[in-house]
Write a protein that holds these residues in place. Structure first.
Motif, PDB file in Angstrom:
ATOM      1  N   PRO A  79      56.750  22.036   1.293  1.00  0.00           N
ATOM      2  CA  PRO A  79      58.054  22.333   0.702  1.00  0.00           C
ATOM      3  C   PRO A  79      58.275  23.817   0.442  1.00  0.00           C
ATOM      4  O   PRO A  79      59.420  24.278   0.457  1.00  0.00           O
ATOM      5  N   GLY A  80      57.201  24.564   0.216  1.00  0.00           N
ATOM      6  CA  GLY A  80      57.359  26.010   0.054  1.00  0.00           C
ATOM      7  C   GLY A  80      57.911  26.633   1.313  1.00  0.00           C
ATOM      8  O   GLY A  80      58.823  27.464   1.281  1.00  0.00           O
ATOM      9  N   ALA A  81      57.376  26.221   2.458  1.00  0.00           N
ATOM     10  CA  ALA A  81      57.843  26.755   3.739  1.00  0.00           C
ATOM     11  C   ALA A  81      59.246  26.256   4.064  1.00  0.00           C
ATOM     12  O   ALA A  81      60.105  27.030   4.510  1.00  0.00           O
ATOM     13  N   GLY A  87      67.146  30.552   4.233  1.00  0.00           N
ATOM     14  CA  GLY A  87      67.092  32.011   4.283  1.00  0.00           C
ATOM     15  C   GLY A  87      66.746  32.542   5.656  1.00  0.00           C
ATOM     16  O   GLY A  87      67.260  33.589   6.076  1.00  0.00           O
ATOM     17  N   ILE A  88      65.875  31.832   6.381  1.00  0.00           N
ATOM     18  CA  ILE A  88      65.534  32.248   7.741  1.00  0.00           C
ATOM     19  C   ILE A  88      66.775  32.176   8.630  1.00  0.00           C
ATOM     20  O   ILE A  88      67.079  33.104   9.393  1.00  0.00           O
ATOM     21  N   ALA A  89      67.499  31.062   8.537  1.00  0.00           N
ATOM     22  CA  ALA A  89      68.702  30.909   9.355  1.00  0.00           C
ATOM     23  C   ALA A  89      69.759  31.945   8.994  1.00  0.00           C
ATOM     24  O   ALA A  89      70.457  32.466   9.874  1.00  0.00           O
ATOM     25  N   THR A  90      69.877  32.248   7.717  1.00  0.00           N
ATOM     26  CA  THR A  90      70.840  33.270   7.284  1.00  0.00           C
ATOM     27  C   THR A  90      70.524  34.615   7.921  1.00  0.00           C
ATOM     28  O   THR A  90      71.421  35.312   8.418  1.00  0.00           O
ATOM     29  N   ALA A  91      69.237  34.978   7.915  1.00  0.00           N
ATOM     30  CA  ALA A  91      68.822  36.235   8.542  1.00  0.00           C
ATOM     31  C   ALA A  91      69.025  36.199  10.048  1.00  0.00           C
ATOM     32  O   ALA A  91      69.440  37.196  10.662  1.00  0.00           O
ATOM     33  N   GLY A 122      57.593  24.639  14.342  1.00  0.00           N
ATOM     34  CA  GLY A 122      58.529  23.793  15.074  1.00  0.00           C
ATOM     35  C   GLY A 122      59.900  23.764  14.429  1.00  0.00           C
ATOM     36  O   GLY A 122      60.933  23.839  15.102  1.00  0.00           O
ATOM     37  N   ILE A 123      59.913  23.676  13.091  1.00  0.00           N
ATOM     38  CA  ILE A 123      61.182  23.638  12.361  1.00  0.00           C
ATOM     39  C   ILE A 123      61.965  24.933  12.553  1.00  0.00           C
ATOM     40  O   ILE A 123      63.189  24.927  12.726  1.00  0.00           O
ATOM     41  N   SER A 124      61.258  26.054  12.504  1.00  0.00           N
ATOM     42  CA  SER A 124      61.934  27.356  12.515  1.00  0.00           C
ATOM     43  C   SER A 124      62.174  27.921  13.909  1.00  0.00           C
ATOM     44  O   SER A 124      62.796  28.976  14.045  1.00  0.00           O
ATOM     45  N   MET A 125      61.694  27.247  14.946  1.00  0.00           N
ATOM     46  CA  MET A 125      61.821  27.786  16.296  1.00  0.00           C
ATOM     47  C   MET A 125      63.262  28.164  16.662  1.00  0.00           C
ATOM     48  O   MET A 125      63.495  29.244  17.219  1.00  0.00           O
ATOM     49  N   PRO A 126      64.277  27.335  16.368  1.00  0.00           N
ATOM     50  CA  PRO A 126      65.639  27.707  16.778  1.00  0.00           C
ATOM     51  C   PRO A 126      66.260  28.825  15.944  1.00  0.00           C
ATOM     52  O   PRO A 126      67.316  29.338  16.314  1.00  0.00           O
ATOM     53  N   ILE A 127      65.635  29.183  14.819  1.00  0.00           N
ATOM     54  CA  ILE A 127      66.250  30.161  13.914  1.00  0.00           C
ATOM     55  C   ILE A 127      65.372  31.387  13.692  1.00  0.00           C
ATOM     56  O   ILE A 127      65.531  32.104  12.700  1.00  0.00           O
ATOM     57  N   THR A 128      64.459  31.637  14.613  1.00  0.00           N
ATOM     58  CA  THR A 128      63.664  32.862  14.576  1.00  0.00           C
ATOM     59  C   THR A 128      63.672  33.511  15.956  1.00  0.00           C
ATOM     60  O   THR A 128      63.872  32.836  16.969  1.00  0.00           O
ATOM     61  N   LYS A 129      63.455  34.824  15.987  1.00  0.00           N
ATOM     62  CA  LYS A 129      63.265  35.482  17.283  1.00  0.00           C
ATOM     63  C   LYS A 129      61.961  35.038  17.922  1.00  0.00           C
ATOM     64  O   LYS A 129      61.847  34.944  19.151  1.00  0.00           O
ATOM     65  N   CYS A 130      60.964  34.771  17.069  1.00  0.00           N
ATOM     66  CA  CYS A 130      59.636  34.418  17.543  1.00  0.00           C
ATOM     67  C   CYS A 130      58.880  33.844  16.349  1.00  0.00           C
ATOM     68  O   CYS A 130      59.161  34.211  15.204  1.00  0.00           O
ATOM     69  N   ASP A 162      52.833  31.672  10.545  1.00  0.00           N
ATOM     70  CA  ASP A 162      52.186  30.610   9.774  1.00  0.00           C
ATOM     71  C   ASP A 162      50.687  30.715  10.024  1.00  0.00           C
ATOM     72  O   ASP A 162      50.245  30.734  11.183  1.00  0.00           O
ATOM     73  N   ILE A 163      49.899  30.777   8.964  1.00  0.00           N
ATOM     74  CA  ILE A 163      48.457  31.022   9.086  1.00  0.00           C
ATOM     75  C   ILE A 163      47.702  29.837   8.494  1.00  0.00           C
ATOM     76  O   ILE A 163      47.942  29.449   7.341  1.00  0.00           O
ATOM     77  N   ALA A 164      46.815  29.253   9.259  1.00  0.00           N
ATOM     78  CA  ALA A 164      45.978  28.168   8.736  1.00  0.00           C
ATOM     79  C   ALA A 164      45.132  28.700   7.576  1.00  0.00           C
ATOM     80  O   ALA A 164      44.601  29.817   7.639  1.00  0.00           O
TER      81      ALA A 164
END
Length: 569
Positions: A79-81, A87-91, A122-130, A162-164
């Protein structure tokens, strides 16, 4: 040298010149937070603990937009991520460079529905450059370096790492590497070359430059449209101002282009589109050449793509080839960084003037709507401008107050308007204002927000108070979800379904509960007195401004209609 990867991460942040991180700890990221204590990194990098991860994401974004640096945000797994995703999508939609760093469960538990595990890459793939999932300790340093390079290069944008958790506890070899050496570093250099589509800005085609110069020579009624790409491009604004003053043509702006052309410049026609000025919208319908620089032609700008600038040859200048002909078909385009394209144009552009065209365009400028006896939104913005000499950084949430801010505050420089233009994020403003103030401690920062938006993340007042972040919060309080009510009034037969905010809190008492100062204003005089007190105090204030429930944003073009079909004049 060998060191723990949690320490390697902190060293890499220092390499990048990071001085501030906004975040919220949790189990999987504890090794990194522990590292800040163990080796004194908390004395080198300031950490701002927000009340919620979303507040941290918006603060890092506001920091980036107002400073031109890369913002940094920490969060834990699960849930933290996922609390970062808005905010990621906004940026992403506004091309803001932020590096989001999360930690996931240990590698052996990934994919097993473990406690607080989520596939955030996977969740953030469409809303990040990388984005990256780091499982190999030896790759961490190069991944961090590449992430920052991608975030700030080309068309800027957010990147997630994301870091294990087991990686943060592992050791690896680390050698300091100045940013200037990254491209020549063996493995990192190879990584950067593989990412060349994200990093290399194409040099504009000189033939394309010449063609635009020829089109300018033939034009009788040119209009310039400036977007956020000019704001994001380092050094582009001086070249842009040289360009439009030499061309002598009217200049319209998207909301993200605010500050590229000074709001009080005699060539500035105002915002364009759904809530654009009469001058801008009518000019777009009558021009014979439209030069759009760094804009996306979104549905809020080109309300009806089929009729947008229908009498004009449309020229689109953009760094991102994917934007060309995506929403509006163009007659010519130039791919390249706005600053470089404008430099090349300015080298050969002769002075022009279009007196009859400008007289026609500026004959359509509005006079603000005034209703006696109540505090009108334009009075609030004009008072803020007067009290701050027009130099304040203005952060906004989304809605009527956002449009009024764009219309009535004359922005004069890049980064002065911090707003969610593409994603339209309610709750963005307070976090963004905090980030802007942290990044610009010597400048006045004013948050213009609505009572609906402010409720969404008002818990960040705790962050404002604890870290003594002196933002001034001005609430346009009309007791309703104003923009939605405006649509209901004009389009939905005055059926005001679920838009009345007939409930608490008392915003002044809320401010006091957090240890902050508050004031109420029902007239322009009361607001000016409260604002001057707030500015002079050097402290954070909440000023609750009572405005008319039925105050509307003028003009308004309904979605899907041609730009000159004003539903509300």
């Amino acid at each position: 040298m060998r060191m723990k990867c949690s320490q390697i991460l902190m060293e890499c942040l220092l390499e990048q010149g990071v001085d501030t991180v906004f975040g919220y700890p949790g189990g999987t990221i504890l090794n990194i937070y522990d590292e800040m204590e163990l080796h004194g990194y908390k004395n080198k990098i300031r950490h701002i603990l927000t009340a919620h991860e979303q507040g941290a994401s918006h603060a890092a974004d506001g920091y980036a937009r107002s400073t031109g640096k890369v913002g940094v945000c920490f969060a834990t797994s699960g849930p933290g991520a996922t609390n970062l995703t808005t905010g990621i999508a906004t940026a992403y939609y506004d091309s803001s460079p932020v590096v989001f760093i999360t930690c996931n469960v240990v590698e052996s538990l990934i994919g097993k529905d473990s406690f607080q595990e989520v596939d955030i890459t996977g969740i953030s793939m469409p809303i990040t450059k990388c984005n990256y999932l780091v499982k190999d300790p030896d790759q961490l340093a190069d991944v961090v370096r590449e992430a920052f390079a991608i975030a700030r290069s080309g068309r800027p944008g957010p990147v997630l790492i994301d870091i294990a958790k087991n990686v943060t506890a592992s050791e690896a070899d680390y050698e300091p590497l100045p940013v200037s050496e990254h491209g020549r570093h063996g493995r990192l250099g190879a990584m950067l070359r593989r990412s060349s589509h994200d990093l290399k800005t194409p040099e504009p085609d000189y033939g394309d430059i010449e063609k635009l110069l020829s089109m300018i020579e033939e034009a009788k009624r040119p209009l310039i449209l400036v977007g956020g790409g000019v704001i994001r491009s380092k050094g582009a604004v001086p070249e842009f101002r040289r360009f439009f003053e030499r061309l002598g043509a009217p200049v319209a702006s998207t909301i993200m282009g605010g500050g590229a052309c000074p709001g009080n410049h005699p060539l500035f026609t105002g915002m364009i589109g759904m809530h654009g000025s009469h001058a801008s919208n009518i000019a777009s319908s009558q021009c014979d050449l439209l030069i759009a620089i760094g804009c996306r032609f979104s549905d809020r700008v080109a309300t009806d793509p089929a009729t947008f600038a229908s009498q004009a040859k449309i020229v689109h200048i953009d760094i991102d080839r994917a934007e060309i002909d995506k929403n509006v078909q163009t007659d010519h385009h130039i791919i390249g960084d706005a600053r470089r394209v404008l430099e090349l144009l300015n080298e050969k552009l002769p002075a022009h003037d279009y007196p009859e065209w400008k007289e026609f365009v500026f004959s359509h400028k509005e006079v603000p709507f005034v209703q006696d006896g109540i505090l009108h939104p334009h009075e609030i913005l004009e008072t803020i401008s007067d009290v701050t000499d027009g130099q304040a950084i203005i952060a906004t949430d989304v809605g009527q107050h956002q449009m009024w801010s764009a219309q009535y505050y004359h922005f004069s420089r890049p980064g002065q308007l911090v707003t969610s233009g593409g994603f339209g994020t309610m709750g963005f403003g307070l976090g963004a204002a905090m980030g802007a103030k942290v990044g610009n401690p010597d400048q006045t920062v004013v948050l213009c927000t609505g009572d609906g938006c402010f409720r969404m993340n008002c818990h960040e007042l705790a962050t404002v108070e604890h870290y003594h972040i002196p933002v001034i919060i001005v609430i346009f309080d009309n007791g309703t979800l104003g923009m939605v009510r405006q649509w209901q009034h004009l389009i939905y037969g005055e059926r005001y379904s679920q838009t009345d905010l007939d409930r608490g809190p008392d915003f002044v008492k809320l401010a006091e509960a957090y240890g902050l100062r508050g004031a109420r204003a029902k007239t322009q005089a009361e607001f000016e007195a409260a604002l001057r007190t707030a500015v002079n105090s050097g402290e954070a204030w909440v000023i609750d401004c009572a405005i008319d429930k039925d105050a509307m944003v003028h003009p308004m073009v309904p979605g899907g209609a041609p730009a000159t079909e004003f539903l509300l004049d």
